[in-house]
Scaffold this motif. Structure first.
Motif, short mmCIF file in Angstrom:
data_model
loop_
_atom_site.label_atom_id
_atom_site.label_comp_id
_atom_site.label_asym_id
_atom_site.label_seq_id
_atom_site.Cartn_x
_atom_site.Cartn_y
_atom_site.Cartn_z
N TYR A 155 0.83 -1.21 0.00
CA TYR A 155 0.00 0.00 0.00
C TYR A 155 0.86 1.25 0.00
O TYR A 155 0.62 2.19 -0.77
CB TYR A 155 -0.95 0.02 1.20
CG TYR A 155 -1.34 1.41 1.64
CD1 TYR A 155 -2.17 2.19 0.85
CD2 TYR A 155 -0.81 1.97 2.82
CE1 TYR A 155 -2.48 3.50 1.24
CE2 TYR A 155 -1.13 3.26 3.20
CZ TYR A 155 -1.96 4.02 2.41
OH TYR A 155 -2.26 5.30 2.78
N HIS A 159 0.93 4.04 -2.87
CA HIS A 159 0.62 5.45 -2.62
C HIS A 159 1.68 6.35 -3.25
O HIS A 159 1.34 7.34 -3.92
CB HIS A 159 0.56 5.71 -1.11
CG HIS A 159 0.44 7.15 -0.74
ND1 HIS A 159 -0.77 7.77 -0.52
CD2 HIS A 159 1.38 8.11 -0.56
CE1 HIS A 159 -0.58 9.04 -0.23
NE2 HIS A 159 0.73 9.28 -0.23
N ASP A 201 -3.89 8.13 -2.34
CA ASP A 201 -4.53 6.99 -1.68
C ASP A 201 -5.56 6.34 -2.59
O ASP A 201 -5.68 5.11 -2.64
CB ASP A 201 -5.20 7.44 -0.37
CG ASP A 201 -4.22 7.55 0.79
OD1 ASP A 201 -3.21 6.83 0.78
OD2 ASP A 201 -4.47 8.36 1.69
N ALA A 230 -3.25 3.30 6.39
CA ALA A 230 -3.75 4.60 5.94
C ALA A 230 -4.28 5.41 7.11
O ALA A 230 -4.03 6.62 7.23
CB ALA A 230 -4.84 4.41 4.88
N ARG A 259 -8.46 9.12 4.64
CA ARG A 259 -7.50 8.26 3.96
C ARG A 259 -8.10 6.89 3.72
O ARG A 259 -7.92 6.30 2.65
CB ARG A 259 -6.19 8.19 4.76
CG ARG A 259 -5.56 9.57 4.96
CD ARG A 259 -4.10 9.50 5.28
NE ARG A 259 -3.35 9.04 4.11
CZ ARG A 259 -2.03 9.16 4.00
NH1 ARG A 259 -1.34 9.72 4.98
NH2 ARG A 259 -1.40 8.72 2.93
N PHE A 263 -8.92 5.49 -0.21
CA PHE A 263 -8.31 4.22 -0.62
C PHE A 263 -9.40 3.23 -1.02
O PHE A 263 -9.32 2.59 -2.09
CB PHE A 263 -7.45 3.64 0.50
CG PHE A 263 -6.94 2.25 0.19
CD1 PHE A 263 -5.82 2.07 -0.61
CD2 PHE A 263 -7.59 1.12 0.68
CE1 PHE A 263 -5.36 0.80 -0.92
CE2 PHE A 263 -7.13 -0.16 0.38
CZ PHE A 263 -6.01 -0.32 -0.42
#
Length: 283
Positions: A155, A159, A201, A230, A259, A263
């Motif tokens: 992740y 990002h 995100d 996140a 966030r 995402f």
């Protein structure tokens, strides 16, 4: 998450090369404070320079088996980013130019100046590279409350690759022009920064959706670990943990809830056109 057989040739592993420098005299507390300042949109260099000095590191070391395994994982995730974004760009009549990923220990040089572990992972538009000292993930778990898994790392890299996408399509140029114009207050530019980060995100979620459809690499708990990471680096969580209070006007990356929201919006929608955080947040 399940590993794939894909590997990228765009990973520059500088760990153990002896080409960087070590932060001397600052202490872990200084490094942590600098990392917090960076996450909140500030410049950590002043804190680092006041707490210690940089000395050349010439000692070379062999990468351990664990180091090599991490390197292979980063090469795999980088390859999955390249394949996914090549397809998304092609679907919209554009050509994707891959970013480079630089792994380093303590300190190295980047197109944006000296890269230090205290800064956390970051994207440098000048050389179109993502810089990562893997020690960041220890801080993410120990200081900010995220349980680190392989997909947590995926992740974070996704990002930063999202910022590369923003660079390629001109978003970062536009935000830089706004910043340089001097026409906007600090609070207004903070909102632009939040929109920029939340869009990255969103792109990370979009990447997860496309890549999983192609590779079927997600396992139970993977998405949850990404969301937890996140949320951990949401401005409100960092401020609460470090200052004991939250000041929304100083947010530069978005709240934990934002966030997570963006995402998951990227993952659930699978539609890059739904990632216009600027119109959503700057009304």
């Amino acid at each position: 998450m399940k590993w794939t057989d894909d590997r990228s040739g765009n990973v520059d592993d500088r760990r153990g090369s002896g080409g960087g420098g070590a932060i001397v005299g600052g202490g872990l507390g200084t490094i942590i404070i600098a990392a917090i300042v960076f996450f909140l949109g500030g410049d950590p260099s002043a804190i680092l320079s006041s707490g210690g000095s940089s000395a050349p590191q010439t000692e070379q070391r062999e990468l351990t088996q664990e180091d090599q395994q991490v390197g292979e994982f980063i090469k795999m995730i980088t390859a999955e980013n390249e394949q996914t974004w090549t397809k998304i760009f092609a679907d919209h009549g554009m050509k994707y130019q891959p970013a480079k990923v630089v792994l380093f220990t303590s300190q190295t040089q980047s197109g944006c100046g000296t890269a230090q572990s205290a800064m956390g992972p970051f994207y440098c538009p000048a050389d179109q590279s993502v810089y990562m000292d893997m020690s960041f993930f220890n801080e993410l778990q120990q200081r900010f409350g995220a349980k680190v898994t392989e997909f947590t790392i995926a992740y974070v890299l996704a990002h930063e690759m999202g910022h590369h996408v923003q660079n390629l399509i001109g978003t970062l140029d536009k935000t830089d022009q706004l910043r340089r114009s001097g026409r906007y207050s600090e609070e207004e530019m903070n909102k632009v920064s939040v929109a920029t980060e939340l869009q990255a995100d969103f792109y990370a979620g979009l990447w997860a959706r496309y890549s999983n459809e192609r590779e079927k690499f997600l396992e139970p708990g993977d998405l949850e670990s990404a969301v937890e990471a996140a949320e951990a680096v949401g401005d409100d969580n960092i401020q609460q943990r470090t200052q004991g209070q939250v000041n929304q006007e100083s947010f530069t990356h978005g709240s934990s809830a934002q966030r997570k929201e963006w995402f998951m919006k990227g993952y659930n929608s699978g539609d890059i056109k739904q990632g216009d955080t600027f119109n959503q947040l700057l009304k």
